[in-house]
Design a protein around this motif. Sequence first.
Motif, PDB file in Angstrom:
ATOM      1  N   SER A  59       0.826  -1.100  -0.010  1.00 10.76           N
ATOM      2  CA  SER A  59       0.049   0.007  -0.128  1.00 10.76           C
ATOM      3  C   SER A  59       0.720   1.067  -0.082  1.00 10.76           C
ATOM      4  O   SER A  59       0.545   2.371  -0.545  1.00 10.76           O
ATOM      5  CB  SER A  59      -0.914   0.049   1.093  1.00 10.76           C
ATOM      6  OG  SER A  59      -0.201   0.333   2.435  1.00 10.76           O
ATOM      7  N   HIS A  60       2.039   1.109   0.493  1.00 12.76           N
ATOM      8  CA  HIS A  60       3.139   2.360   0.572  1.00 12.76           C
ATOM      9  C   HIS A  60       3.898   2.301  -0.818  1.00 12.76           C
ATOM     10  O   HIS A  60       4.849   2.938  -0.775  1.00 12.76           O
ATOM     11  CB  HIS A  60       4.046   2.039   1.716  1.00 12.76           C
ATOM     12  CG  HIS A  60       3.000   2.735   3.040  1.00 12.76           C
ATOM     13  ND1 HIS A  60       2.073   2.092   3.622  1.00 12.76           N
ATOM     14  CD2 HIS A  60       2.824   4.036   3.485  1.00 12.76           C
ATOM     15  CE1 HIS A  60       1.768   2.542   4.563  1.00 12.76           C
ATOM     16  NE2 HIS A  60       2.116   3.935   4.677  1.00 12.76           N
ATOM     17  N   GLY A  61       3.656   1.613  -1.574  1.00  9.91           N
ATOM     18  CA  GLY A  61       4.283   1.765  -3.031  1.00  9.91           C
ATOM     19  C   GLY A  61       5.420   0.849  -3.415  1.00  9.91           C
ATOM     20  O   GLY A  61       6.382   1.087  -4.172  1.00  9.91           O
ATOM     21  N   VAL A  62       5.715  -0.258  -2.548  1.00  5.34           N
ATOM     22  CA  VAL A  62       6.666  -1.141  -3.099  1.00  5.34           C
ATOM     23  C   VAL A  62       6.232  -1.480  -4.412  1.00  5.34           C
ATOM     24  O   VAL A  62       5.338  -2.219  -4.420  1.00  5.34           O
ATOM     25  CB  VAL A  62       6.839  -2.348  -2.219  1.00  5.34           C
ATOM     26  CG1 VAL A  62       7.837  -3.316  -2.388  1.00  5.34           C
ATOM     27  CG2 VAL A  62       7.557  -1.779  -0.735  1.00  5.34           C
ATOM     28  N   ASP A  63       7.271  -1.393  -5.240  1.00  5.21           N
ATOM     29  CA  ASP A  63       6.965  -1.776  -6.735  1.00  5.21           C
ATOM     30  C   ASP A  63       8.078  -3.050  -7.016  1.00  5.21           C
ATOM     31  O   ASP A  63       7.744  -3.320  -7.952  1.00  5.21           O
ATOM     32  CB  ASP A  63       7.321  -0.656  -7.653  1.00  5.21           C
ATOM     33  CG  ASP A  63       6.194   0.396  -7.532  1.00  5.21           C
ATOM     34  OD1 ASP A  63       5.174  -0.137  -7.540  1.00  5.21           O
ATOM     35  OD2 ASP A  63       6.453   1.685  -7.965  1.00  5.21           O
ATOM     36  N   ASP A  64       8.978  -3.012  -6.275  1.00  8.69           N
ATOM     37  CA  ASP A  64      10.112  -4.030  -6.454  1.00  8.69           C
ATOM     38  C   ASP A  64       9.461  -5.881  -6.263  1.00  8.69           C
ATOM     39  O   ASP A  64       8.527  -5.681  -5.326  1.00  8.69           O
ATOM     40  CB  ASP A  64      11.214  -4.170  -5.776  1.00  8.69           C
ATOM     41  CG  ASP A  64      11.989  -2.665  -6.002  1.00  8.69           C
ATOM     42  OD1 ASP A  64      11.820  -2.169  -7.507  1.00  8.69           O
ATOM     43  OD2 ASP A  64      12.624  -2.170  -5.149  1.00  8.69           O
ATOM     44  N   LEU A  65       9.935  -6.694  -6.583  1.00  9.69           N
ATOM     45  CA  LEU A  65       9.804  -7.888  -6.375  1.00  9.69           C
ATOM     46  C   LEU A  65      10.287  -8.268  -4.852  1.00  9.69           C
ATOM     47  O   LEU A  65      11.209  -7.686  -4.642  1.00  9.69           O
ATOM     48  CB  LEU A  65      10.183  -9.110  -7.184  1.00  9.69           C
ATOM     49  CG  LEU A  65       9.703  -8.844  -8.539  1.00  9.69           C
ATOM     50  CD1 LEU A  65      10.471  -9.952  -9.508  1.00  9.69           C
ATOM     51  CD2 LEU A  65       8.221  -9.045  -8.752  1.00  9.69           C
TER      52      LEU A  65
END
Length: 114
Positions: free
Chosen positions: A64-70
């Motif tokens: 929800s806080h934007g972690v876009d990495d795997l």
Amino acid sequence: MKKCRITVLKCGFDEELAREYGAEGLGRCPMLKEGQVFYADYAKPKGFCDEAWKAIYQYVFALSHGVDDLFYYGDWIGKPGVAICSCNDGLRPVIFKIERTEEDSVIDYIPNKE
């Protein structure tokens, strides 16, 4: 912050372990059903199991806080913005798919600034 969709993928039951360690009449999780969908961000969704929330909330928070990495250097889930997690009930585990949505989260409380 974005909302996350939590989908119940599987409700398991380990008959062998339940026979040895479980209470009489124990069955699959009585709180959650396959296919149920919940939405969450910083707080546990209404009707969601407290113990399951404790097991998965850190993934909901991160997504929800934007972690876009795997997660975990890319050697776990092959799809960005997704986590597959389970509750911590070893006799009747529930498996969840957590996905970040594009829906903005709205804080529904007033922070105490004292």
